[in-house]
Design a protein around this motif. Structure first.
Motif, mmCIF file in Angstrom:
data_model
loop_
_atom_site.group_PDB
_atom_site.id
_atom_site.type_symbol
_atom_site.label_atom_id
_atom_site.label_comp_id
_atom_site.label_asym_id
_atom_site.label_seq_id
_atom_site.Cartn_x
_atom_site.Cartn_y
_atom_site.Cartn_z
ATOM 1 N N GLU A 328 0.808 -1.216 0.000
ATOM 2 C CA GLU A 328 0.000 0.000 0.000
ATOM 3 C C GLU A 328 0.846 1.272 0.000
ATOM 4 N N LEU A 329 2.176 1.139 0.089
ATOM 5 C CA LEU A 329 3.027 2.331 0.138
ATOM 6 C C LEU A 329 4.137 2.313 -0.910
ATOM 7 N N LEU A 330 4.646 1.134 -1.215
ATOM 8 C CA LEU A 330 5.808 1.040 -2.103
ATOM 9 C C LEU A 330 5.370 0.797 -3.542
ATOM 10 N N TYR A 331 6.082 1.425 -4.472
ATOM 11 C CA TYR A 331 5.759 1.281 -5.892
ATOM 12 C C TYR A 331 7.063 1.225 -6.681
ATOM 13 N N ASP A 332 7.161 0.213 -7.532
ATOM 14 C CA ASP A 332 8.341 0.019 -8.373
ATOM 15 C C ASP A 332 7.899 0.001 -9.841
ATOM 16 N N GLU A 333 8.442 0.875 -10.641
ATOM 17 C CA GLU A 333 7.989 1.001 -12.026
ATOM 18 C C GLU A 333 8.186 -0.272 -12.837
ATOM 19 N N LYS A 334 9.156 -1.098 -12.463
ATOM 20 C CA LYS A 334 9.441 -2.304 -13.226
ATOM 21 C C LYS A 334 8.707 -3.539 -12.712
ATOM 22 N N LEU A 743 3.288 -16.856 -22.846
ATOM 23 C CA LEU A 743 3.994 -15.816 -22.097
ATOM 24 C C LEU A 743 4.645 -16.385 -20.837
ATOM 25 N N PHE A 744 3.946 -17.271 -20.145
ATOM 26 C CA PHE A 744 4.495 -17.862 -18.927
ATOM 27 C C PHE A 744 5.729 -18.708 -19.251
ATOM 28 N N GLN A 745 5.641 -19.459 -20.338
ATOM 29 C CA GLN A 745 6.778 -20.297 -20.734
ATOM 30 C C GLN A 745 7.973 -19.442 -21.127
ATOM 31 N N GLN A 746 7.713 -18.321 -21.815
ATOM 32 C CA GLN A 746 8.803 -17.408 -22.158
ATOM 33 C C GLN A 746 9.520 -16.936 -20.897
ATOM 34 N N TRP A 747 8.719 -16.663 -19.877
ATOM 35 C CA TRP A 747 9.311 -16.227 -18.601
ATOM 36 C C TRP A 747 10.160 -17.341 -18.000
ATOM 37 N N MET A 748 9.641 -18.562 -18.024
ATOM 38 C CA MET A 748 10.402 -19.688 -17.461
ATOM 39 C C MET A 748 11.709 -19.911 -18.224
ATOM 40 N N ASP A 749 11.691 -19.610 -19.514
ATOM 41 C CA ASP A 749 12.883 -19.840 -20.346
ATOM 42 C C ASP A 749 13.862 -18.676 -20.313
ATOM 43 N N ASN A 752 17.810 -15.437 -15.946
ATOM 44 C CA ASN A 752 17.586 -14.574 -14.782
ATOM 45 C C ASN A 752 16.147 -14.063 -14.740
ATOM 46 N N PRO A 753 15.170 -14.960 -14.526
ATOM 47 C CA PRO A 753 13.744 -14.571 -14.553
ATOM 48 C C PRO A 753 13.344 -13.598 -13.454
ATOM 49 N N ASP A 754 14.148 -13.497 -12.382
ATOM 50 C CA ASP A 754 13.810 -12.557 -11.319
ATOM 51 C C ASP A 754 14.041 -11.112 -11.743
ATOM 52 N N GLU A 755 14.915 -10.925 -12.719
ATOM 53 C CA GLU A 755 15.191 -9.575 -13.214
ATOM 54 C C GLU A 755 14.526 -9.298 -14.553
ATOM 55 N N ASN A 756 14.296 -10.351 -15.338
ATOM 56 C CA ASN A 756 13.763 -10.182 -16.687
ATOM 57 C C ASN A 756 12.454 -10.942 -16.841
ATOM 58 N N ASN A 757 11.370 -10.210 -16.821
ATOM 59 C CA ASN A 757 10.051 -10.815 -16.948
ATOM 60 C C ASN A 757 9.368 -10.254 -18.191
ATOM 61 N N PRO A 758 9.140 -11.077 -19.228
ATOM 62 C CA PRO A 758 8.551 -10.579 -20.474
ATOM 63 C C PRO A 758 7.041 -10.341 -20.413
ATOM 64 N N ILE A 759 6.407 -10.734 -19.306
ATOM 65 C CA ILE A 759 4.945 -10.599 -19.202
ATOM 66 C C ILE A 759 4.607 -9.151 -18.865
ATOM 67 N N PRO A 760 3.701 -8.502 -19.630
ATOM 68 C CA PRO A 760 3.325 -7.110 -19.339
ATOM 69 C C PRO A 760 2.844 -6.955 -17.897
ATOM 70 N N LEU A 761 3.272 -5.883 -17.258
ATOM 71 C CA LEU A 761 3.013 -5.677 -15.835
ATOM 72 C C LEU A 761 1.554 -5.865 -15.439
ATOM 73 N N PHE A 782 8.139 -23.035 -9.926
ATOM 74 C CA PHE A 782 8.802 -21.878 -10.531
ATOM 75 C C PHE A 782 8.185 -20.593 -9.977
ATOM 76 N N ALA A 783 6.850 -20.529 -9.924
ATOM 77 C CA ALA A 783 6.173 -19.344 -9.392
ATOM 78 C C ALA A 783 6.506 -19.146 -7.915
ATOM 79 N N LEU A 784 6.563 -20.231 -7.154
ATOM 80 C CA LEU A 784 6.909 -20.148 -5.737
ATOM 81 C C LEU A 784 8.322 -19.586 -5.559
ATOM 82 N N ALA A 785 9.257 -20.049 -6.365
ATOM 83 C CA ALA A 785 10.638 -19.561 -6.278
ATOM 84 C C ALA A 785 10.709 -18.067 -6.582
ATOM 85 N N ARG A 786 9.921 -17.626 -7.561
ATOM 86 C CA ARG A 786 9.909 -16.195 -7.898
ATOM 87 C C ARG A 786 9.318 -15.386 -6.735
ATOM 88 N N GLU A 787 8.284 -15.937 -6.097
ATOM 89 C CA GLU A 787 7.668 -15.239 -4.959
ATOM 90 C C GLU A 787 8.667 -15.108 -3.813
#
Length: 977
Positions: A328-334, A743-749, A752-761, A782-787
């Motif tokens: 509710e307070l923090l916002y990151d453009e990426k 799109l999800f598979q592109q992200w998995m492939d 460095n998926p934690d820094e590069n996510n091709p899925i639109p915000l 994979f989703a759990l690891a990203r979380e």
């Protein structure tokens, strides 16, 4: 009269005894002594080796209003050494004993003589204990620094509504305002902030001279040289629930000085400080605007806002130190979506509005919580509208608030805005849509019928008159009436109190039945209370209803006169008036949504409205008018006031709707039907209808195709794309889930998926859910690891929700287990949301229901002090019920587990009623509605038929349009469900 008063009192006591309700004398402080100032000193050892021990001492300056030989205040969750409690003042009274009432946390200090009226005394209480990992009172919280990978600790507070007593002995009711001087001792590696600016930091222990025990020396002996003692300026008079402090290793960003004369700092984890930029600009802008809007200066010299990793509420308006959830307070453009940004702006504005409405002027008792929360909710839309003018926050917030009110307040088990509270433990139950959203809706209504200028003059008078004091709703009504009499606004020689009491002291809202005489341009109006459950009998309730009536010939007229339906008018005798619409022209009530009520028209007027909506120029009907029509049509059809043929015919125009608010309203209305059909064989018919409704809009909005994502600068466009994409995948629009999986598979492939996510915000929530639902265990992990690795709370939140979308039962069972396991992958603040999201899913419902039934004691212990969260889970669970067997099983289970639901009584009652509403609808409407859905799904233009024929390998030459339609109807089950 005296005899009647005595009898009424005896009757009240008798009823309270029968119902096991508490009388105010049991749970309210007696008021014989009033606190004037607290001198509060703490020493915190933030060390797990000492179990986070703390020592404190509070000296309370008391003003004696009535002679008394005892002092009653609140205390719980720490130890008090009775022999060290003292009272100093005239005649040097001696403490003869202390006694704690655990039921209401009342600490009674008995004296050997009476305190003298009008004199001042000082009550001194030393206390000590160990901080707990909770979400209220003074609690210890943990997080992992993403840069150093080290586990860190912090101390935070959450004292609203009645948890200040868990932090220190105090008079823990809102009307007992006092000033505070706070001193906090802590290790020098930490920093501490509180409501007021820091005066000084010293190394000498101010507790040593006073503290009578040797334990503090033993505990802190080795650490004494590393301790600092921070003392803060004396506060302004405030209620105990607004006291706050945080001890942490956080860092801050200071806002640009030119944005506000008030010193602004945004605090966060040091590895998240780069996410504070948006709040650092939005906060000062909103605060400065409120100073202008209220015409009252912000009275404190500074404003700190801090993001807490584990926080129960969305945010808390502590004076000068507002605490927030990170989302509710923090916002990151990426990493944060546009909708995350909107939410941050809204919450910041809401909490800053409280600095006046709630902090400067406070309700006398929690019965008038709506004065705080309703006003802050309304004022948030005003400030966001100023800070982000392109968002149209005033309109969108008004719609969200009113639609929420119309849903909950249609239950017989709802409650008035101003509600009696018979037990302090149930105060948290009224932190709901009625206090926040109905309160906001009614305040907006007043600004509209009084006029903005009159309203703001009255609010200015109210704030100045009751500054640093307490008020109740009648005090507000007096100021509004006085301003109205001076400047004009309200007609019909009626006071604001007369009008508003019908809305704040009664539960529910009216349905107006409008019947036109098409020959003489007149209409009649009847009013009665609207209920979701058809079987409910009409009550004698009535309201003062503001009427804004738009006739088709008057479209575009900005000066529509306001008319009134008075209380009792239209109740027995129909109220009639004339209008300007001809036989073939429509009449529309509440086109600006001035007040929360529903309107049902005669069949001909409904058809005239529908005819206009189906025309090319459907915008003749204003945006809010279209919202109101859609909401009313489906609600009235749900309760058999209107046939579904009319409601679905009206909704069919949504295929061409270009504005987000009406489209989202129609889809929300349809989601009620979806909710009761999604576990039935008829869900396919519903999906097919919605596919037809949104398919084209989904494509035009951008869909999920990466190349067609709209640049996120237009909030309306973003919301259209987000909403239609989520629905498109849910109802199996061809290609939606396939695009999401791609799109999800592109992200998995991605490297460095934690820094590069091709899925639109803004589409990540939809894509994540589809990826987890349709994917394997590998996709879930994979989703759990990203979380786990995400450093942005908004990103974590989206992934936490997506993890509930899996259809693997054993994974869902494991995920549920984590919600009640200390130190698991699910933080305490997120546990309730995880359970609720699993309950909502067709597969997860069965797993979660068994989990709740079997593990309620563990859930209760994990959520201790958070009855509102358990109540929310019960509401979500029972809202899925569609059979009497499900409800009967719940009722039997509830009776056996009543002790775990005691703090959620109102929520459980509402949940049961919602289940009955669902069951009643299934019995009366399911088959006819499913037939209508199928019928409307098959109504297609020649172009649509040709397109379907081509997809089936047919050509237009193969059949005429008529025979082609017949052929497609026969083949429909083969190609689409």
């Amino acid at each position: 009269m005296k005899k009647y008063g005595t009898m009424r009192w005896l009757l009240t006591v008798a009823v309270a005894s029968l119902l096991h309700l508490a009388s105010p004398a049991e749970y309210l402080l007696p008021g014989d002594v009033l606190p004037r100032h607290y001198d509060l000193k703490y020493a915190f050892d933030i060390d797990p080796a000492t179990n986070f021990s703390f020592y404190g001492i509070v000296e309370i300056l008391l003003d004696v209003k009535h002679e008394t030989s005892k002092i009653v205040l609140h205390a719980t969750d720490f130890t008090i050494s009775a022999e060290d409690v003292t009272v100093t003042g005239p005649k040097s009274p001696k403490v003869t004993g202390t006694r704690l009432n655990d039921t209401y946390n009342l600490l009674t200090v008995s004296l050997d003589c009476k305190l003298e009226q009008g004199k001042n005394y000082t009550l001194t209480i030393p206390f000590y204990g160990n901080l707990k990992q909770g979400l209220d009172g003074t609690y210890i919280s943990t997080y992992v620094n993403k840069q150093t990978k080290a586990k860190e600790y912090l101390i935070a507070t959450q004292f609203e509504a009645i948890s200040a007593r868990k932090g220190f002995p105090c008079f823990d009711e809102p009307m007992y305002k006092a000033t505070f001087t706070i001193t906090i001792g802590h290790h020098k590696d930490f920093s501490a902030i509180s409501n007021m600016p820091l005066v000084n930091a010293v190394s000498e222990n101010p507790l040593e001279e006073i503290w009578p025990w040797t334990q503090i020396e033993e505990t802190f002996k080795k650490k004494k040289a590393d301790f600092v003692w921070d003392t803060y300026e004396k506060s302004l008079p405030m209620s105990t629930y607004l006291v706050a402090f945080v001890v942490s290793k956080f860092s801050y960003v200071q806002s640009p000085a030119e944005l506000s004369k008030t010193k602004f700092r945004i605090w966060a984890r040091s590895d998240a400080s780069d996410q504070t930029a948006y709040a650092a600009v939005t906060g000062p802008k909103a605060l400065s605007y409120f100073e202008q809007w209220f015409n009252v200066s912000y009275p404190l010299p500074k404003q700190d806002m801090i993001a807490i990793p584990d926080f129960a509420a969305g945010a808390m308006e502590n004076w000068g130190l507002i605490t927030y959830r990170e989302t509710e307070l923090l916002y990151d453009e990426k990493q944060s979506s546009f909708l995350n940004k909107e939410r941050v702006a809204e919450v910041i504005a809401h909490e800053l509005a409280h600095q006046w409405f709630g902090n400067l002027v406070t309700m006398k008792w929690w019965s008038d919580l709506w004065l705080n929360e309703g006003f802050a909710t309304f004022a948030a839309s005003v400030a966001v509208n100023h800070v982000e003018p392109t968002w149209n926050a005033d309109m969108s917030y008004a719609v969200d608030n009113m639609l929420s009110v119309l849903s909950l307040d249609a239950l017989e088990s709802s409650h008035p805005v101003s509600v009696a509270i018979d037990d302090p433990k149930r105060i948290t139950e009224i932190f709901d849509e009625i206090s926040y959203r109905k309160g906001s809706t009614l305040i907006r209504m007043m600004t509209m019928f009084l006029g903005d200028e009159v309203f703001r003059k009255a609010i200015n008078n109210y704030l100045r008159k009751y500054s640093y004091a307490n008020a109740e709703q009648d005090d507000l009504w007096r100021e509004l009436t006085a301003a109205n009499q001076q400047y004009g606004g309200l007609t019909r020689n009626v006071t604001v109190k007369e009008v508003m009491d019908t809305w704040t002291t009664q539960t529910g809202y009216p349905i107006l039945t409008v019947t036109r005489d098409y020959d003489d341009k007149s209409l009649s109006i009847a009013q009665r209370r609207y209920f979701s459950l058809v079987a409910r009998t009409a009550t004698r309730q009535s309201w003062w209803v503001p009427l804004r009536v738009l006739c088709q010939p008057e479209v575009g007229n900005a000066n529509m006169p306001l008319q009134w339906l008075a209380a009792n008018e239209g109740l027995q005798d129909l109220h009639t008036f004339r209008h300007g619409a001809g036989r073939e022209e429509w009449v529309l009530f509440n086109h600006d949504m001035i007040a929360p009520y529903r309107v049902n028209y005669d069949p001909r007027n409904w058809q005239l409205l529908i005819r206009t909506l189906k025309m090319e120029d459907y915008t003749q009907i204003p945006v809010l008018g279209r919202v109101q029509l859609l909401s009313d049509a489906f609600a009235l059809a749900w309760t058999n006031h209107l046939d579904y043929n009319t409601a679905l015919s009206l909704a069919s125009y949504l295929q061409r709707e270009k504005d987000y608010l009406p489209l989202s309203t129609g889809l929300k209305a349809l989601s009620k039907i979806e909710n009761v059909l999604k576990r039935s064989p008829d869900y396919g018919a519903f999906q097919k209808f919605v596919r037809k409704l949104i398919g084209e809009t989904y494509e035009k909005s951008g869909g999920l195709a990466t190349k067609r994502i709209i640049n996120g600068k237009d909030l309306n466009s973003v919301k259209m794309q987000v909403t239609t994409s989520a629905w498109a995948c849910r109802v199996k629009v061809p290609g939606c889930e396939e695009n999401a999986m791609q799109l999800f598979q592109q992200w998995m492939d991605t490297e460095n998926p934690d820094e590069n996510n091709p899925i639109p915000l803004d589409l990540r929530r939809t894509v994540y859910c589809v990826g987890v639902a349709r994917g394997s265990v590998l996709h879930w992990r994979f989703a759990l690891a990203r979380e786990q690795r995400a450093n942005v709370a908004a990103a974590r939140d989206a992934l936490l929700q997506a993890l509930t979308c899996t259809k693997e039962i054993w994974i869902l069972a494991q995920y549920l287990e984590w919600t009640i396991t200390e130190g698991s992958e699910v933080r305490r603040q997120d546990a309730g949301a995880v359970i609720a999201n699993i309950v909502r899913s067709p597969v997860g419902f069965y797993v979660a229901k068994d989990f709740i039934y079997d593990r309620i004691e563990d859930i209760y212990n994990a959520f201790k002090g958070q009855g509102r969260r358990i109540g929310h889970i019960m509401k979500i669970l029972l809202d899925q019920f569609t059979t009497q067997t499900e409800l009967d099983n719940f009722l039997s289970w509830r009776d056996k587990n009543a002790r775990f639901l005691a703090e959620s009584k109102l929520s459980v009652e509402q949940a049961i009623e919602k289940a009955k509403v669902n069951i009643d609808w299934i019995a009366k409407n399911r088959q006819s509605v499913v037939d209508k859905l199928r019928e409307f799904s098959m109504e297609s233009s020649d172009e649509e038929l040709e397109d379907r024929a081509l997809r089936l390998g047919l050509t237009h030459d193969a059949a005429s349009a008529t025979s082609l339609h017949a052929l497609l109807v026969l083949l429909a089950p083969l190609y689409i469900v």
